[in-house]
Enzyme design. Sequence first.
Site, mmCIF file in Angstrom:
data_model
loop_
_atom_site.group_PDB
_atom_site.id
_atom_site.type_symbol
_atom_site.label_atom_id
_atom_site.label_comp_id
_atom_site.label_asym_id
_atom_site.label_seq_id
_atom_site.Cartn_x
_atom_site.Cartn_y
_atom_site.Cartn_z
ATOM 1 N N LYS A 43 0.832 -1.212 0.000
ATOM 2 C CA LYS A 43 0.000 0.000 0.000
ATOM 3 C C LYS A 43 0.866 1.262 0.000
ATOM 4 O O LYS A 43 0.515 2.276 -0.618
ATOM 5 C CB LYS A 43 -0.924 -0.007 1.220
ATOM 6 C CG LYS A 43 -1.815 1.233 1.351
ATOM 7 C CD LYS A 43 -2.695 1.461 0.124
ATOM 8 C CE LYS A 43 -3.883 2.367 0.370
ATOM 9 N NZ LYS A 43 -3.622 3.633 1.003
ATOM 10 N N GLU A 67 0.685 6.789 -6.739
ATOM 11 C CA GLU A 67 -0.415 7.758 -6.801
ATOM 12 C C GLU A 67 0.108 9.193 -6.793
ATOM 13 O O GLU A 67 -0.381 10.050 -7.528
ATOM 14 C CB GLU A 67 -1.333 7.514 -5.610
ATOM 15 C CG GLU A 67 -2.524 8.435 -5.477
ATOM 16 C CD GLU A 67 -3.290 8.159 -4.199
ATOM 17 O OE1 GLU A 67 -3.286 9.040 -3.308
ATOM 18 O OE2 GLU A 67 -3.865 7.063 -4.080
#
Length: 320
Positions: free
Chosen positions: A178, A185
Amino acid sequence: MKIGFVGLGKMGGNMALRLTIGSPDKTVTGGHQVVGFAKDPNPDLAGVAGVEVVSDLGQMIDKLPSPKVVWVMVPAGKATEGVITDLAEKMKPGDIVIDGGNSYYKDSIRRANGLSKRGIGFLDVGTSGGVWGRQEGYCMMVGGEESVVATCKPILDTLAPKDGWGRMGGPGAGHFVKMVHNGIEYGMMQAYAEGFEVLSKSEYKLDLENIADVWNHGSVVRSWLLELGQRALAKEGDLKSVAPYVADSGEGRWTLQAAMDLDVPVPVLAASLFARFASRDPYNFTARFNAALRNQFGGHAIKKVESEARALGHDGSVQR
């Protein structure tokens, strides 16, 4: 299943709703029970069948069947550390703690080892989906022992869209994946932002919302992020009402550090992280220093901003 939930804010509250009454369009029916504890619970939970909000952790644990499973959805750092420490003292061997926040993966490894000594299982679940997760489902990257994952599978199946979760490896693996996800991102967001700035400053008086819409139909740069960008442009127009301040919650820094530890060059990630830092500096000493140097060696004029000088304190802080 009946599960405890610590942290019922925007994200945790929506997760509790998906688990109990399902998605808004009813494609996911829920069916689980949630006993939640939160200082400021999501008001949408009031009166929801299957959701019980209690006043303390001990009461929450007492209401859960064994093995007790508690999902922690609070900010990373001290808040998560405090909750897991309290849970460790109240739970028994065979029980399970799930950290669904954005914790640093090395902290997750440490917590897993500490809980293991007490016979308590631990899963680190990197959770992506934001405020849209209740409808679309949450993409979940799971770290932990296979037997613990198997116990929690019904919960993961309900929270995620089809094929939207997976076990990444042992303790820490979920939060490590993550972390890198969020680093990627950062780079994607920065690329979109820079591209749309070029478009906004062109001579063509372009309709940026329309461009985003067109790109989202067949373009190689189409994505959910671009869809969200289109929604932002529709809502905020030229974005002049949005302050140019971009926060970060730590994952970009951690990914950059991991890349350096592994000797992996990540110039895009690094540049996007530093761009966020630059957005928070109303004084921008670096740019001022560069302008002063150009004046010294080349006689280039220095642009004075009198109104800004009055608005800034000696330390560069904005006076309000």
